[in-house]
Design a protein around this motif. Structure first.
Motif, mmCIF file in Angstrom:
data_model
loop_
_atom_site.group_PDB
_atom_site.id
_atom_site.type_symbol
_atom_site.label_atom_id
_atom_site.label_comp_id
_atom_site.label_asym_id
_atom_site.label_seq_id
_atom_site.Cartn_x
_atom_site.Cartn_y
_atom_site.Cartn_z
ATOM 1 N N ASP A 86 0.839 -1.194 0.000
ATOM 2 C CA ASP A 86 0.000 0.000 0.000
ATOM 3 C C ASP A 86 0.876 1.247 0.000
ATOM 4 O O ASP A 86 0.526 2.268 -0.590
ATOM 5 C CB ASP A 86 -0.896 0.020 1.250
ATOM 6 N N VAL A 87 2.021 1.136 0.678
ATOM 7 C CA VAL A 87 2.950 2.272 0.784
ATOM 8 C C VAL A 87 4.375 1.760 0.627
ATOM 9 O O VAL A 87 4.752 0.759 1.232
ATOM 10 C CB VAL A 87 2.825 2.972 2.161
ATOM 11 N N ILE A 88 5.161 2.441 -0.214
ATOM 12 C CA ILE A 88 6.591 2.155 -0.328
ATOM 13 C C ILE A 88 7.342 3.242 0.440
ATOM 14 O O ILE A 88 7.146 4.435 0.180
ATOM 15 C CB ILE A 88 7.042 2.108 -1.793
ATOM 16 N N VAL A 89 8.158 2.821 1.384
ATOM 17 C CA VAL A 89 8.875 3.759 2.254
ATOM 18 C C VAL A 89 10.339 3.817 1.824
ATOM 19 O O VAL A 89 11.112 2.890 2.103
ATOM 20 C CB VAL A 89 8.783 3.330 3.728
ATOM 21 N N PRO A 90 10.757 4.876 1.124
ATOM 22 C CA PRO A 90 12.174 4.994 0.766
ATOM 23 C C PRO A 90 13.007 5.439 1.969
ATOM 24 O O PRO A 90 12.492 6.058 2.895
ATOM 25 C CB PRO A 90 12.171 6.064 -0.333
ATOM 26 N N GLU A 91 14.271 5.076 1.955
ATOM 27 C CA GLU A 91 15.231 5.492 2.999
ATOM 28 C C GLU A 91 14.961 4.879 4.367
ATOM 29 O O GLU A 91 15.475 5.337 5.381
ATOM 30 C CB GLU A 91 15.276 7.023 3.133
ATOM 31 N N GLY A 92 14.116 3.857 4.406
ATOM 32 C CA GLY A 92 13.928 3.101 5.638
ATOM 33 C C GLY A 92 13.616 3.922 6.870
ATOM 34 O O GLY A 92 12.784 4.828 6.847
ATOM 35 N N GLY A 93 14.286 3.562 7.967
ATOM 36 C CA GLY A 93 14.014 4.178 9.263
ATOM 37 C C GLY A 93 14.357 5.647 9.347
ATOM 38 O O GLY A 93 13.997 6.318 10.319
ATOM 39 N N GLN A 94 15.046 6.179 8.338
ATOM 40 C CA GLN A 94 15.395 7.595 8.328
ATOM 41 C C GLN A 94 14.229 8.456 7.845
ATOM 42 O O GLN A 94 14.266 9.684 7.968
ATOM 43 C CB GLN A 94 16.609 7.839 7.410
ATOM 44 N N ASN A 95 13.201 7.812 7.301
ATOM 45 C CA ASN A 95 12.090 8.554 6.703
ATOM 46 C C ASN A 95 11.002 8.805 7.747
ATOM 47 O O ASN A 95 9.978 8.129 7.788
ATOM 48 C CB ASN A 95 11.527 7.776 5.506
ATOM 49 N N GLN A 96 11.239 9.805 8.577
ATOM 50 C CA GLN A 96 10.317 10.088 9.680
ATOM 51 C C GLN A 96 8.953 10.577 9.189
ATOM 52 O O GLN A 96 7.931 10.302 9.808
ATOM 53 C CB GLN A 96 10.924 11.132 10.633
ATOM 54 N N VAL A 97 8.938 11.285 8.070
ATOM 55 C CA VAL A 97 7.666 11.774 7.521
ATOM 56 C C VAL A 97 6.764 10.593 7.168
ATOM 57 O O VAL A 97 5.584 10.560 7.527
ATOM 58 C CB VAL A 97 7.904 12.652 6.276
#
Length: 211
Positions: free
Chosen positions: A181-192
Motif C-alpha cells: 500500500d505504501v513504499i517507504v524509501p530510505e527506511g528508518g530515516q524517513n520520519q515523515v
C-alpha cells in the motif's frame, strides 16, 4: 479485545531498514496493546538435518519459512488466543528448543523480507508496507550486522550476498513491491513516512473501535 487486531506488514530487502521502521511504529503505540512478530522466527526447523546440510540453507528463499505455522499463529492471535512463538538459533542453523509466549494484542506488526510474497499472509494485513533502500546501502548494513551480531567473516558475507542474497532479492523480494500500500524509501530515516503511517494506523484503530 473489542475487535480483531490490526495487522501491519512491513517488508523489504535485507538491510533496507524494515526492522527500524517496524520498531519505530511499535514505539509510537506504547500506550496500546501491540506486538512485533518477526518472520525470521519462523524459519523451518532443521533439526532432522546434519549441521553440514543446514549450512546449505537458502534463507532468502520463500521455502525457508514455515509460513503455515506463522499463518496459524496470526489467526490464533486474531481469535484472542496466545501463541508460543519459535526462537531461531542462528549459530546451529535450526529452531531453538526455546519459545516465547505471546499474548493477543490489539495491533500486530509483522516484519520480514518475504511477508508480502505469500497471498495468505497478505490477506490478513490491514496495511502493507515495503521499505526500500539502494542496494549498496543494504549490503553495507548487512555486512555490519552479520560481522557484529552473527560473528561472520566479511568474505563469507560478500560471497553469500553475490551468490544467494542478491539473486533471491531480485527474484522474490523486489517483485512484492507491487503488493504494498505504501513504499517507504530510505527506511528508518524517513520520519515523515513513519508519521503518516502511524496516523493511518490510529485512524484504523478508532474505526475498529479498539480504543
Amino acid at each position: 479485545m473489542a475487535a480483531k487486531p490490526i495487522i501491519i506488514g512491513v517488508a523489504g530487502g535485507t538491510g533496507s531498514g524494515k526492522t527500524t521502521v517496524a520498531k519505530e511504529i511499535f514505539h509510537q503505540f506504547n500506550e496500546q496493546s501491540i506486538v512485533l512478530i518477526e518472520q525470521d522466527a519462523y524459519y523451518k526447523d532443521q533439526a532432522h538435518l546434519s549441521f553440514e546440510e543446514r549450512l546449505l540453507t537458502n534463507y532468502d528463499h520463500p521455502l525457508a519459512f514455515d509460513n503455515d505455522l506463522l499463518l496459524d499463529h496470526l489467526k490464533m492471535l486474531q481469535e484472542g488466543m496466545g501463541i508460543e512463538k519459535p526462537v531461531y538459533d542462528y549459530a546451529n542453523h535450526t529452531r531453538s528448543s526455546e519459545v516465547l509466549s505471546i499474548a493477543p494484542k490489539d495491533v500486530i506488526i509483522l516484519e520480514g523480507i518475504l511477508i508480502l510474497e505469500d497471498d495468505r499472509l497478505r490477506d490478513l494485513m490491514d496495511i502493507k508496507l515495503f521499505v526500500d533502500a539502494d542496494a549498496d546501502i543494504r549490503i553495507i548494513r548487512r555486512l555490519v550486522r552479520d560481522v557484529q551480531d552473527r560473528g561472520r567473516s566479511i568474505e563469507s558475507i560478500i560471497e553469500q550476498y553475490i551468490s544467494v542474497v542478491r539473486p533471491m532479492h531480485l527474484q522474490f523480494i523486489e517483485p512484492t513491491k507491487r503488493y504494498a500500500d505504501v513504499i517507504v524509501p530510505e527506511g528508518g530515516q524517513n520520519q515523515v513516512a513513519i508519521d503518516l503511517i502511524v496516523t493511518k494506523i490510529r485512524a484504523i484503530i478508532e474505526e475498529k473501535a479498539i480504543l
